[in-house]
Design an enzyme around this catalytic site. Structure first.
Site, short mmCIF file in Angstrom:
data_model
loop_
_atom_site.label_atom_id
_atom_site.label_comp_id
_atom_site.label_asym_id
_atom_site.label_seq_id
_atom_site.Cartn_x
_atom_site.Cartn_y
_atom_site.Cartn_z
N LYS A 1 -11.49 -3.45 18.26
CA LYS A 1 -10.09 -3.80 18.55
C LYS A 1 -9.72 -3.49 20.00
O LYS A 1 -8.55 -3.58 20.37
CB LYS A 1 -9.16 -3.07 17.58
N ASP B 1 -5.32 -9.94 12.35
CA ASP B 1 -5.55 -8.57 12.82
C ASP B 1 -4.62 -8.39 14.03
O ASP B 1 -4.88 -8.93 15.11
CB ASP B 1 -7.03 -8.41 13.21
N ASN C 1 0.85 -1.19 0.00
CA ASN C 1 0.00 0.00 0.00
C ASN C 1 0.89 1.24 0.00
O ASN C 1 2.11 1.14 -0.06
CB ASN C 1 -0.94 -0.03 1.21
N LYS D 1 8.88 -17.01 -10.81
CA LYS D 1 8.15 -15.83 -11.31
C LYS D 1 6.91 -16.26 -12.12
O LYS D 1 7.02 -17.14 -12.99
CB LYS D 1 9.10 -15.01 -12.19
N PHE E 1 -4.85 3.43 14.52
CA PHE E 1 -5.18 4.44 13.51
C PHE E 1 -6.31 3.85 12.67
O PHE E 1 -6.45 2.63 12.59
CB PHE E 1 -3.99 4.72 12.60
O1 PMT Z 1 3.07 6.05 6.60
P1 PMT Z 1 2.53 7.36 6.07
O2 PMT Z 1 2.83 7.55 4.62
O3 PMT Z 1 2.97 8.53 6.90
O4 PMT Z 1 0.94 7.29 6.18
C1 PMT Z 1 0.33 7.32 7.42
C2 PMT Z 1 -0.89 6.37 7.48
C3 PMT Z 1 -1.98 6.89 6.55
C4 PMT Z 1 -0.49 4.95 7.08
C5 PMT Z 1 -1.37 6.38 8.99
O5 PMT Z 1 -1.69 7.67 9.37
C6 PMT Z 1 -2.56 5.46 9.18
O6 PMT Z 1 -3.71 5.84 9.01
N1 PMT Z 1 -2.29 4.18 9.58
C7 PMT Z 1 -3.27 3.11 9.71
C8 PMT Z 1 -3.48 2.43 8.38
C9 PMT Z 1 -4.41 1.25 8.47
O7 PMT Z 1 -3.99 0.14 8.22
O8 PMT Z 1 -5.63 1.52 8.89
P2 PMT Z 1 -6.82 0.41 9.03
O9 PMT Z 1 -8.02 1.23 9.24
O10 PMT Z 1 -6.77 -0.53 7.88
O11 PMT Z 1 -6.45 -0.37 10.34
C10 PMT Z 1 -6.92 -0.01 11.63
C11 PMT Z 1 -5.86 -0.28 12.67
O12 PMT Z 1 -5.63 -1.70 12.76
C12 PMT Z 1 -4.52 0.35 12.38
O13 PMT Z 1 -3.96 0.80 13.58
C13 PMT Z 1 -3.69 -0.80 11.82
O14 PMT Z 1 -2.32 -0.65 12.11
C14 PMT Z 1 -4.28 -2.00 12.54
N2 PMT Z 1 -4.29 -3.25 11.75
C15 PMT Z 1 -4.78 -3.27 10.48
C16 PMT Z 1 -4.80 -4.45 9.78
C17 PMT Z 1 -4.28 -5.62 10.40
N3 PMT Z 1 -4.27 -6.76 9.75
N4 PMT Z 1 -3.82 -5.57 11.65
C18 PMT Z 1 -3.85 -4.40 12.35
O15 PMT Z 1 -3.43 -4.37 13.50
#
Ligand code: PMT
Length: 414
Positions: free
Chosen positions: A351, A316, A220, A299, A333
């Site tokens: 979460k 997760d 991503n 590949k 986040f």
């Molecule tokens: O790195 P930059 O370019 O500075 O960009 C910053 C950012 C946009 C990446 C950052 O500000 C941000 O929003 N990070 C969270 C991205 C994300 O994965 O969001 P989500 O809504 O998909 O996930 C929710 C939360 O669960 C997040 O804290 C994530 O880290 C966590 N997660 C997600 C998926 C997963 N399989 N396991 C997790 O723990």
């Protein structure tokens, strides 16, 4: 809570209103002190340079005068000397940085000697001091130098470790002056409120790479900037910081331990290994939700008009971690393209987080890969805190303010 001196980057420089005395002693690394002076000034500091006689053999006072716009002090006596400067200078500034600090100035300081302007200023100084040693490998390894540094640290002076590498004399090993940008960070810590002192903060950053075959992966747009800013600011405020990062070209912030991972599964293991010992976890990483069921050993070849890839759901990480949660503050986040607050609130509950930082990633000046961000902080109780567009370091400050408040509510203050 103690009143905080706000140290900011972006709209307000970190050293805004701060006066720093830069002591330059006689080593080849004196030329790097010019870059340091420039960086401190760019960060908002007013810099007064004091040079030893030996330092003037390597760089001229005129260089520093041109950079700082201030007269450079070099002597205690004579027509250029200001009366009582040898006492007042070390008491009027906010901090003193000696870079490079030779074995000689370290020895004089440890012995309490004041035989020139800089050593006398340091003897009379009442402000925090940061020493940045730089010298030949053998000098650095000499037990007397190490004993002197131990004595100075025991008296409360901050000492940066020199870096390893090839030195000007051709020798290879420890002795190089730390990079000016790292010295600026160490000085920022010296001037910051230490409200995270003794607190262990775990931060995740960056994207994950989920391999499809030896040359391709799913990923991503995360650059790591938000997570790295959190790690940097937490260290500045006194925390012991471990940064678990997916692939990112960003430089590790000074003082921060970095653990590099690639996939979501690797990130899960790294977080699980360190979570129990942490006081706070902040998950800024953009973790891939899916990975290819099979990573092909060879590949994948072109040929078919249409191809399909089967994906498996990744763990997760926050969901798994919430099972281990004891007293840790856990922050997530939410990167959203629609229904920002409703989606973020759903993730906050699902979460089991203390709070969540909702990030509208449709804005060009917020979210992925830019230096600014615009977020809303949602807690379990209370109104959402909608922040304006700020630098990522300022956003990090605001997130950490809330973390420290939650820790304080549990009686755990830095
Ligand atoms: O790195 P930059 O370019 O500075 O960009 C910053 C950012 C946009 C990446 C950052 O500000 C941000 O929003 N990070 C969270 C991205 C994300 O994965 O969001 P989500 O809504 O998909 O996930 C929710 C939360 O669960 C997040 O804290 C994530 O880290 C966590 N997660 C997600 C998926 C997963 N399989 N396991 C997790 O723990």
């Amino acid at each position: 809570m103690a009143e905080k001196t706000k140290i900011k980057i972006g709209s307000v420089p970190i050293f805004s209103g701060k006066r720093i005395l830069l002591g330059v002693t006689g080593g080849i690394a004196a030329y790097k002190a010019a870059e340091l002076a420039r960086r401190l000034i760019c960060a908002g500091a007013q810099v007064k340079v004091v040079m030893t006689k030996a330092a003037t053999e390597f760089v001229t006072p005129l260089t520093f005068q041109a950079l700082t716009g201030e007269k450079v002090a070099t002597a205690m006596f004579g027509p250029e000397a200001e009366p009582l400067e040898h006492v007042s200078l070390g008491q009027e500034v906010d901090a003193i940085v000696v870079a490079p600090a030779t074995a000689n100035i370290i020895g004089k300081m440890a012995a309490g000697l004041g035989d020139d302007l800089l050593s006398t200023i340091l003897l009379a100084a009442t402000r925090p001091v940061l020493l940045c040693p730089a010298m030949n490998v053998a000098m650095w390894a000499n037990p007397v130098v190490q004993e002197n540094l131990d004595r100075l640290q025991a008296r409360g002076l901050q000492v940066m470790e020199p870096e390893a590498g090839e030195l000007a004399c051709g020798a290879v090993g420890l002795g190089r002056l730390p990079e000016p940008e790292d010295i600026v960070e160490a000085a920022a810590r010296l001037l910051s409120p230490q409200d995270f002192s003794g607190i262990r903060v775990l931060v995740t950053a960056g994207p994950t790479h989920e391999d499809c075959d030896p040359v391709r992966f799913l990923t991503n747009r995360s650059s790591g900037k938000m997570g790295f800013a959190l790690a940097k600011v937490a260290w500045r405020r006194g925390a012991e910081v471990c940064l678990i990062s997916g692939p990112s070209h960003l430089r590790t912030p000074y003082g921060v331990e970095r653990v590099s991972v690639r996939s979501a599964q690797e990130m899960l293991v790294a977080v699980q290994d360190r979570f129990v010992a942490a006081d706070a976890l902040i998950m800024a990483a953009a973790v891939g939700d899916y990975r290819p069921v099979n990573c092909e050993l060879k590949k994948i070849k072109r040929g078919r008009n249409e191809a399909q890839m089967q994906l498996a759901q990744n763990p997760d990480i926050l969901g798994e971690i919430s099972r281990l949660k004891d007293k840790q503050v856990v922050v997530g986040f939410a990167a959203e393209t629609h229904d920002l607050e409703a989606e973020a609130r759903r993730k906050l509950e699902q979460k089991n987080l203390d709070f969540i930082v909702a990030n509208d990633v449709t804005r060009k000046d917020a979210g992925f890969a830019v230096d600014t961000n615009q977020v809303t902080i949602l807690s379990r109780k209370g109104e959402p805190l909608r922040l304006p567009l700020l630098s990522k370091e300022e956003v990090a400050e605001r997130i950490l303010d809330r973390v420290v408040d939650l820790l304080a509510a549990q009686g755990r203050e830095g």
